[in-house]
Design a protein around this motif. Sequence first.
Motif, PDB file in Angstrom:
ATOM      1  N   SER A  68       0.930  -1.196   0.192  1.00 35.94           N
ATOM      2  CA  SER A  68       0.088   0.083  -0.088  1.00 35.94           C
ATOM      3  C   SER A  68       0.839   1.242   0.089  1.00 35.94           C
ATOM      4  CB  SER A  68      -0.922   0.019   1.262  1.00 35.94           C
ATOM      5  OG  SER A  68      -0.026   0.144   2.445  1.00 35.94           O
ATOM      6  N   PRO A  87     -10.774   0.594  -0.726  1.00 38.47           N
ATOM      7  CA  PRO A  87      -9.419   0.045  -0.120  1.00 38.47           C
ATOM      8  C   PRO A  87      -8.147   0.908  -0.260  1.00 38.47           C
ATOM      9  CG  PRO A  87     -10.643  -1.515  -1.178  1.00 38.47           C
ATOM     10  CD  PRO A  87     -11.278  -0.131  -1.824  1.00 38.47           C
ATOM     11  N   MET A 133     -13.443  -5.196  -8.046  1.00 37.26           N
ATOM     12  CA  MET A 133     -12.169  -5.359  -7.474  1.00 37.26           C
ATOM     13  C   MET A 133     -11.989  -4.820  -6.030  1.00 37.26           C
ATOM     14  SD  MET A 133      -9.285  -4.182 -10.395  1.00 37.26           S
ATOM     15  CE  MET A 133      -8.064  -3.995  -9.268  1.00 37.26           C
ATOM     16  N   ALA A 134     -12.813  -3.750  -5.746  1.00 35.74           N
ATOM     17  CA  ALA A 134     -12.853  -3.198  -4.563  1.00 35.74           C
ATOM     18  C   ALA A 134     -13.508  -3.984  -3.422  1.00 35.74           C
ATOM     19  CB  ALA A 134     -13.347  -1.736  -4.699  1.00 35.74           C
ATOM     20  N   SER A 135     -14.537  -4.675  -3.754  1.00 33.76           N
ATOM     21  CA  SER A 135     -15.385  -5.330  -3.117  1.00 33.76           C
ATOM     22  C   SER A 135     -14.955  -6.395  -2.084  1.00 33.76           C
ATOM     23  CB  SER A 135     -16.547  -6.021  -3.816  1.00 33.76           C
ATOM     24  OG  SER A 135     -16.019  -7.170  -4.688  1.00 33.76           O
ATOM     25  N   GLY A 136     -13.507  -6.780  -2.502  1.00 34.65           N
ATOM     26  CA  GLY A 136     -12.758  -7.740  -1.711  1.00 34.65           C
ATOM     27  C   GLY A 136     -13.113  -9.126  -1.999  1.00 34.65           C
ATOM     28  N   GLY A 137     -14.011  -9.336  -3.214  1.00 34.58           N
ATOM     29  CA  GLY A 137     -14.419 -10.632  -3.457  1.00 34.58           C
ATOM     30  C   GLY A 137     -13.237 -11.648  -4.266  1.00 34.58           C
ATOM     31  N   ASP A 138     -13.701 -12.439  -4.782  1.00 34.39           N
ATOM     32  CA  ASP A 138     -12.705 -13.567  -5.462  1.00 34.39           C
ATOM     33  C   ASP A 138     -12.068 -13.272  -6.770  1.00 34.39           C
ATOM     34  OD1 ASP A 138     -15.105 -14.012  -6.741  1.00 34.39           O
ATOM     35  OD2 ASP A 138     -15.144 -16.354  -6.173  1.00 34.39           O
ATOM     36  N   TRP A 141      -7.193 -10.039  -9.802  1.00 35.58           N
ATOM     37  CA  TRP A 141      -6.627  -8.872 -10.184  1.00 35.58           C
ATOM     38  C   TRP A 141      -5.508  -8.866 -11.315  1.00 35.58           C
ATOM     39  CZ3 TRP A 141      -5.423  -4.545  -5.807  1.00 35.58           C
ATOM     40  CH2 TRP A 141      -6.771  -4.471  -5.035  1.00 35.58           C
ATOM     41  N   THR A 204      -4.460   1.777  -8.688  1.00 29.83           N
ATOM     42  CA  THR A 204      -4.108   0.580  -7.998  1.00 29.83           C
ATOM     43  C   THR A 204      -3.421  -0.545  -9.213  1.00 29.83           C
ATOM     44  OG1 THR A 204      -5.394   0.674  -6.193  1.00 29.83           O
ATOM     45  CG2 THR A 204      -4.684  -1.726  -6.875  1.00 29.83           C
TER      46      THR A 204
END
Length: 554
Positions: A68, A87, A133-138, A141, A204
């Motif tokens: 980060s 995030p 991408m930002a949702s933290g799912g699977d 990236w 990102t």
Amino acid sequence: MTTSPLVLGPMIRYVDETSASVWVETRVAARVSIRAGGRDWTAGTFAVHGHHYALVELDGLDPGTVTSYALEVNGTHVWPDPATGFPPSMVATLKPGKPLRMAYGSCRTSVPHDESGNRTHGVDSLRAYALGMASGGDLPWPDLVAFLGDQVYADLTSEQMQEFIRNRRNIDEAPGEELKDFEEYAHLYFLAWSDPANRWLLSTLPSAMIFDDHDIRDDWNTSLSWKKEMEATSWWHGRIVAGLASYWVYQHLGNLSPKERAEDAIWQQIARHVGEDEIDVSAALDSFADRADQDPGSYRWSYCRDFGDTRLIVVDSRAARDLTPDDRALVDKAEMAWLDGRMRGGFRHLLVATSLPFLLPMGLHYVESWNEAISQGAWGKLAARAGEKLRQAVDLEHWGAFQDSFRKVAAMVTEVADGKRGQAPDTITFLSGDVHYSYVSEVERATGSRIVQAVCSPIRNPLPRLMRSFAAVMSYGLATPIGALVARSAKVPDPPFRWSGVKGPWFDNNLACLEVSPEGLNLWWQTGVVDGGDHLHPRLETVASVTVAPRREA
């Protein structure tokens, strides 16, 4: 309310195993600092026509790490902004040996992401991807997103852009609703890249870019007569200079590796300036842009990058054209020689990214080759004038309309696929956009590399219904034999090989992804879907997928 000193960015651009480039636009002259992993990197801004930019190079990074980072402007923390709810932004260096995963697409308009904007232009698939991408799912990236043209529309402006124009000049005078100068280009890029979701994605996910016509104007460099017509106007010179100058700042600079930047004349001026005062490169950049337009051989916009066993060649098929009657070419001799030097085997996958599809549906390819022939005088001067009008009216100016260039590249591709330029790759894949529909085609071959065309267009700018029908007709059935007869009537030789559709066309707003896997090259297309009227939070849905497996030799 306090105004942020950050106008646009941060944007992660060129990234390799040990370095990363971060691009920003600031409100005033500033020192820009990036803090990541306990280290700091700093750069001063440079000025262009009253705007301020910086490119901060993070060096000495560890390969295959995800870290980060935070951004400061003149000592003030400006990024990330916790109020956005996204995030932390990351910088991810390439991991040696990791198979490439990449997203790509083209043609994205900048209109609001509300019910009205989604009704007229569809859901922004890039924004839907960012939210995924930002949702933290699977959602895995990518290592890179490649934007293959029409990142901005300088000629077909939105209501928001037109309001900006009206506040600074008479919009009823030429060039009207189209862009005029650098200031208007700067605002157009602001509209394109300031949506919070897309801004987070670009902060990102490393990005690579190449222009197409609408970044400058529809049909840019379609023919010598088009160029002469534009140059006869009172506003074109200012437009092309502003378009290329702003493209260098907003798009091209971030494409360059540290070594390539060190060899760039404009960047050399910026890098040599180490004083406290900001350097203004407006005049130098305008002079460069004018020269690049008048003498395309003076600068190269194309570039090439290797990702382990995959090579990506990004080809300029707009500025590098030769429009002289005796030497017409989609890419001039110098650019063709550069491409020839990079079309090599020894890679598992060879990706050739060109905004214009190399392999159109065969029926349309034949029509374009026929149009080129009559525009060049195959049926006489009267038919040539009609052919030129038809070329511009319906955009008949892809690779098929520059037969000499098409055949030269086809010969290169065939030699690579046959193992005559090093070990043959498993796949040679053309990645393209422009046409506002997506499809997959493949060259009909029994041996050697598989040669594929994979188009993803648009990200957000769907075709009108009538044009969808035309595209579908040209992709199927009788279009190919009828097109062949039309081309032969103008004595156009048949293509050096045949190709046919694998999937498509489909017309959704899409962002495509590809991934190198043990099975081959996996490709899939995703679109944004609104559920329950929640236009601000679309979800991703897969539209199509295909795996291009290596050919099993007998």
